[in-house]
Design a protein around this motif. Structure first.
Motif, short mmCIF file in Angstrom:
data_model
loop_
_atom_site.label_atom_id
_atom_site.label_comp_id
_atom_site.label_asym_id
_atom_site.label_seq_id
_atom_site.Cartn_x
_atom_site.Cartn_y
_atom_site.Cartn_z
N TYR A 32 0.84 -1.21 0.00
CA TYR A 32 0.00 0.00 0.00
C TYR A 32 0.87 1.25 0.00
O TYR A 32 0.63 2.21 -0.75
N GLU A 33 1.90 1.24 0.85
CA GLU A 33 2.75 2.43 0.95
C GLU A 33 3.52 2.66 -0.34
O GLU A 33 3.70 3.80 -0.79
N THR A 34 3.97 1.56 -0.96
CA THR A 34 4.70 1.70 -2.23
C THR A 34 3.80 2.27 -3.31
O THR A 34 4.16 3.21 -4.04
N VAL A 35 2.58 1.70 -3.42
CA VAL A 35 1.63 2.18 -4.43
C VAL A 35 1.21 3.61 -4.13
O VAL A 35 1.09 4.46 -5.03
N ARG A 36 0.99 3.91 -2.85
CA ARG A 36 0.54 5.26 -2.48
C ARG A 36 1.56 6.32 -2.89
O ARG A 36 1.20 7.36 -3.46
N LEU A 37 2.84 6.03 -2.61
CA LEU A 37 3.88 7.01 -2.97
C LEU A 37 3.93 7.23 -4.47
O LEU A 37 3.99 8.38 -4.95
N ALA A 38 3.88 6.14 -5.23
CA ALA A 38 3.96 6.26 -6.69
C ALA A 38 2.75 7.01 -7.23
O ALA A 38 2.87 7.90 -8.09
N ILE A 49 -9.13 10.87 -14.76
CA ILE A 49 -8.78 9.48 -15.07
C ILE A 49 -7.59 9.02 -14.22
O ILE A 49 -7.59 7.92 -13.67
N ILE A 50 -6.59 9.87 -14.10
CA ILE A 50 -5.41 9.52 -13.31
C ILE A 50 -5.78 9.34 -11.84
O ILE A 50 -5.31 8.40 -11.17
N ILE A 51 -6.64 10.24 -11.32
CA ILE A 51 -7.05 10.14 -9.91
C ILE A 51 -7.80 8.83 -9.68
O ILE A 51 -7.54 8.10 -8.71
N LEU A 52 -8.73 8.50 -10.58
CA LEU A 52 -9.51 7.27 -10.42
C LEU A 52 -8.61 6.04 -10.50
O LEU A 52 -8.78 5.07 -9.75
N GLU A 53 -7.63 6.08 -11.41
CA GLU A 53 -6.70 4.95 -11.54
C GLU A 53 -5.90 4.77 -10.25
O GLU A 53 -5.71 3.65 -9.76
N ALA A 54 -5.45 5.87 -9.68
CA ALA A 54 -4.66 5.80 -8.45
C ALA A 54 -5.49 5.25 -7.30
O ALA A 54 -5.05 4.37 -6.53
N LEU A 55 -6.70 5.78 -7.16
CA LEU A 55 -7.56 5.31 -6.07
C LEU A 55 -7.96 3.85 -6.26
O LEU A 55 -8.07 3.09 -5.29
N ALA A 112 -5.75 14.20 2.06
CA ALA A 112 -6.39 13.16 2.88
C ALA A 112 -6.38 11.82 2.16
O ALA A 112 -6.08 10.78 2.75
N LEU A 113 -6.70 11.83 0.86
CA LEU A 113 -6.82 10.58 0.13
C LEU A 113 -5.48 9.86 0.01
O LEU A 113 -5.42 8.63 0.02
N PHE A 114 -4.40 10.61 -0.10
CA PHE A 114 -3.09 9.99 -0.30
C PHE A 114 -2.20 10.10 0.95
O PHE A 114 -0.98 10.07 0.86
N GLU A 115 -2.85 10.20 2.09
CA GLU A 115 -2.13 10.29 3.36
C GLU A 115 -1.46 8.95 3.68
O GLU A 115 -2.01 7.89 3.37
N PRO A 116 -0.28 8.97 4.32
CA PRO A 116 0.36 7.70 4.69
C PRO A 116 -0.49 6.93 5.71
O PRO A 116 -1.34 7.51 6.40
N LEU A 117 -0.25 5.65 5.81
CA LEU A 117 -0.93 4.84 6.82
C LEU A 117 -0.53 5.31 8.21
O LEU A 117 0.59 5.80 8.40
N PRO A 118 -1.41 5.15 9.20
CA PRO A 118 -1.04 5.52 10.58
C PRO A 118 0.20 4.75 11.01
O PRO A 118 0.35 3.56 10.73
N GLY A 119 1.11 5.46 11.67
CA GLY A 119 2.33 4.82 12.13
C GLY A 119 3.45 4.85 11.12
O GLY A 119 4.57 4.42 11.41
#
Length: 767
Positions: free
Chosen positions: A535-541, A560-566, A754-761
């Protein structure tokens, strides 16, 4: 001499009663068998001399009265006597006209009911020394209870008083049950009339002579409550014992003796405890004022039950069906304890790892005044030096054995096991660790306290009330083998009666009138470690890619890019195998959500729920199929590839399967599935209208049962973020995931954050 006979002297009847014991060969079994014969001899007294029909007295100074003698014989025959045709040594032939009764019970009824009337009518009654029904009257019945506040047991003696002497019933009834084992059968015992009596031989100890054998008649009306509540204990004790030693939780057995005319000595506190335990569900407790929820009537009853159990210093199992609010009732209980000043040391809940976020969420939502610490994750040990600063500690079955050295030093106020079936194996590390924790009160929460066999129930009570149901060997002997192998319903009823005060269970059907038509429940799930890394790897990219696109084209044209990322992040939340670039981990390690789903499904299936399971990803349904097949669970499936939609729908509606897997596009609309009472949304549908449409496959006109809707949300991920957006900006959330036109929604910079925030911790890395 006949002319000098007295002509009008009526005979005085004498009834001589005797018995004889002998052995005779029994052809049916080829053995010598013990028999007892009883006889009655009727003689007619004239001027102090006795004659019978067969033997006349030649020197009687009076004339016999044949009609009167005949009337006396008819009196006996009216009482059931018949002339004895077989010889017997019970009485000498010279004793009179020999009569007999058909059975021992008839003899007992005669001696108890008819013989006193004959005496009143002037009959002379004589017993031979060996007459088996020479009854000694019982002067009184008594009960002695020996208890002490610091003991978890008490001694009970029940007895009778004969000739001013106390005799314990324990050895008496032990011998009786050995000759009449059917008396331990409640159904057979219930057939006996209360005024019916049973003959019991008793050896009365005397100081200077050998013990004298007496016969006592005990009425079934008094024996029934004694035998039905204490019979199994009598079977286990030695004949020499005069008292029973019972665990304190078995004090409820004293309630059955309450209506008997017993002279009680001691036990006032214990009998009060027994009455309160019997009436435990009728003692209302007002809900705490700072509980941020309104309890339904059955939940208020659950709170009162837990409060009463705490006051009585015993533990119990709250075994409500899944979805009825066991967590809420428990939080209300803890708030009551805190508000009363009794929560002077922390409470602890032990649970499966997947439930930690649910407890955190519900505690924050319903009981915000409770100070909660989750002893979970790598940083949990930082709390160990400050555990007394918290009201509620949350830990898991996996971590408890590892942290036992630290946690066992903490005296707890309440120790709660959620999904307590996790300790169903008493030798497991978690079960052993849980039993080592010290607490004033212990509670179990489980919708399925018994999944496979009675030994699992024993394990829960071994934690709650150690020793109460005996050790495992004794429990197997007394309950498990008779019930599971021999189908002994009496033993099952006996076990149910014992555990009833300590187990509170309400099914959805039982409280259906108190439930809303639809109950929505958010079930929080944690990503496993493999998912967190991906998740963290995909989130950063994706975060980098989205921001670069927005900088070039603006938010509206970057849809389109936002939907693909989410979409990528949502797939990671569902299962790593949905992400093409992810190497599939070993089986069972690809999804914390899938593991949590299977736990939920197994519990719901035990409750015989009918489940609709929705996912937007047909590939996810395929992975769920594999898990169901691995467990041997039948299901129906409906996706866009299903050619004949009618077959799976009919299979589900007719009850051939309990689970129906449905994809959003194939089954979101147009289906009527009122056989379902449970809906699970595996992955959230960000458009509330679309989600409601799917839920309405079950919740619609024609549905007669309350429907429970579970939404599985991974904690701290994009799923949780968009759920918040859905509440705050429903149009925006719907637009993001439904791919609407740009004019329908606009993302503010803080929404992107908010949507691309890192996981807690996780510390945010530089972009």
């Amino acid at each position: 001499m006949s002319e000098h006979l007295m002509q009008h002297l009526e005979p005085r009847p004498r009834l001589w009663l005797g018995s004889v014991e002998f052995s005779a060969f029994e052809p049916r079994n080829g053995r010598m068998q013990r028999h007892i014969q009883h006889r009655a001899a009727l003689a007619y007294g004239y001027a102090g001399q006795y004659v019978s029909s067969a033997r006349a007295h030649h020197e009687l100074p009076v004339a016999r009265q044949p009609l009167s003698e005949k009337a006396l014989r008819e009196t006996l025959q009216a009482l059931g006597f018949r002339i004895a045709t077989r010889q017997s040594k019970a009485l000498p032939e010279s004793a009179g006209d020999i009569f007999e009764l058909p059975s021992d019970s008839a003899w007992l009824r005669f001696v108890l009911n008819d013989l006193p009337l004959l005496r009143e009518q002037g009959w002379e009654i004589e017993y031979s020394d060996d007459f088996a029904f020479d009854l000694t009257p019982v002067d009184d019945w008594y009960a002695i209870v020996d208890e002490a506040p610091d003991r978890d047991w008490f001694d009970l003696e029940l007895g009778i008083v004969i000739n001013g002497e106390r005799l314990s019933l324990l050895p008496i009834l032990l011998n009786l049950l050995r000759t009449h084992p059917e008396l331990l059968n409640p159904a057979q015992l219930a057939r006996r009339r209360d005024d019916e009596q049973i003959l019991v031989p008793i050896h009365s100890p005397q100081a200077h002579n050998k013990p004298k054998l007496m016969q006592v008649a005990l009425p079934y009306g008094r024996l029934k409550p004694v035998l039905s509540t204490l019979g199994d204990f009598y079977l286990r004790d030695e004949p020499s014992e005069t008292r029973l030693r019972l665990p304190t939780p078995d004090a409820t057995r004293l309630n059955a003796l309450k209506e008997l005319p017993l002279s009680w000595e001691g036990g006032e506190r214990l009998r009060g405890f027994a009455e309160r335990l019997r009436d435990i569900r009728t003692q209302p407790t007002p809900p705490p004022a700072d509980l941020a929820a309104t309890l339904r009537p059955y939940q208020a009853e659950g709170l009162s039950w837990m409060q009463a159990m705490r006051e009585l210093e015993v533990g119990g199992i709250l075994a409500d069906d899944m979805g009825l609010g066991k967590t809420l009732q428990t939080l209300a209980h803890l708030l009551c304890e805190k508000n009363a000043g009794r929560l002077d040391r922390p409470a602890m809940v032990v649970m499966p790892t997947s439930l930690i976020p649910n407890w955190q969420d519900e505690a924050q939502r319903f009981a915000p005044t409770l100070r909660v610490a989750a002893l979970h994750g790598a940083g949990r040990k930082k709390h160990f030096d400050h555990l007394f600063d918290y009201d509620l500690l949350l830990t898991t079955y996996a971590l408890l054995p590892k942290d036992l050295d630290a946690l066992a030093k903490v005296p707890l106020h309440v120790l709660i096991l959620d999904e307590a079936q996790y300790i169903k194996t008493p030798g497991s590390k978690a079960a052993q660790a849980a039993r080592q924790l010290k607490a004033r009160q212990r509670l179990c929460l489980s919708g399925t306290p018994l999944e496979n066999h009675l030994g699992e129930l024993w394990s829960l009570f071994h934690f709650l009330l150690p020793g109460w149901l005996g050790d495992a060997k004794a429990f197997n002997r007394d309950y498990r083998v008779p019930i599971e192998k021999h189908g002994d319903q009496e033993r099952l009823q006996h076990l149910n009666a014992r555990i009833k005060p300590f187990l509170l269970r309400r099914t959805k059907e039982q409280v259906a009138t108190e439930l809303p038509a639809k109950t929505e429940i958010t079930h929080w799930v944690e990503l496993n470690e493999a998912q967190r890394d991906v998740y963290e790897t995909v989130r950063l990219a994706m975060d980098k890619k989205v921001r670069e696109e927005i900088n070039r084209k603006g938010v509206a044209r970057s849809q389109i890019i936002i939907l693909e990322a989410l979409l990528k992040l949502r797939q990671v939340c569902c299962d790593l195998r949905l992400v093409n670039s992810a190497t599939p981990p070993s089986r069972g390690g690809s999804s914390g959500k899938l593991a949590s789903l299977m736990e939920i499904i197994e519990e719901l299936l035990l409750e015989k729920r009918r489940i609709l399971l929705f996912s937007q990803f047909t590939s996810m349904l395929g992975l769920i199929e594999q898990e169901l097949q691995h467990r041997g669970i039948d299901y129906a499936l409906l996706t866009g590839a299903t050619k004949n939609r009618r077959v799976p729908v009919q299979d589900f509606q007719k009850g051939k399967v309990q689970i129906f897997l449905i994809s959003l596009k194939a089954g979101g609309v147009g289906l009527n599935l009122t056989a379902a009472d449970t809906v699970i949304h595996y992955d959230p549908w960000w458009n509330p209208a679309a989600e409601h449409q799917a839920t309405d496959r079950a919740y619609r006109i024609g549905q007669e049962k309350p429907v429970f809707v579970y939404k599985l949300i991974t904690r701290g991920t994009v799923e949780e973020k968009i759920q918040h957006l859905q509440l705050e900006k429903s149009a925006l959330a719907a637009g993001i995931l439904d791919g609407r036109e740009a004019g329908d929604w606009k993302l503010a910079p803080e929404d992107i954050d908010a949507l691309f925030e890192p996981l807690p911790g996780r510390k945010p890395r530089k972009r």
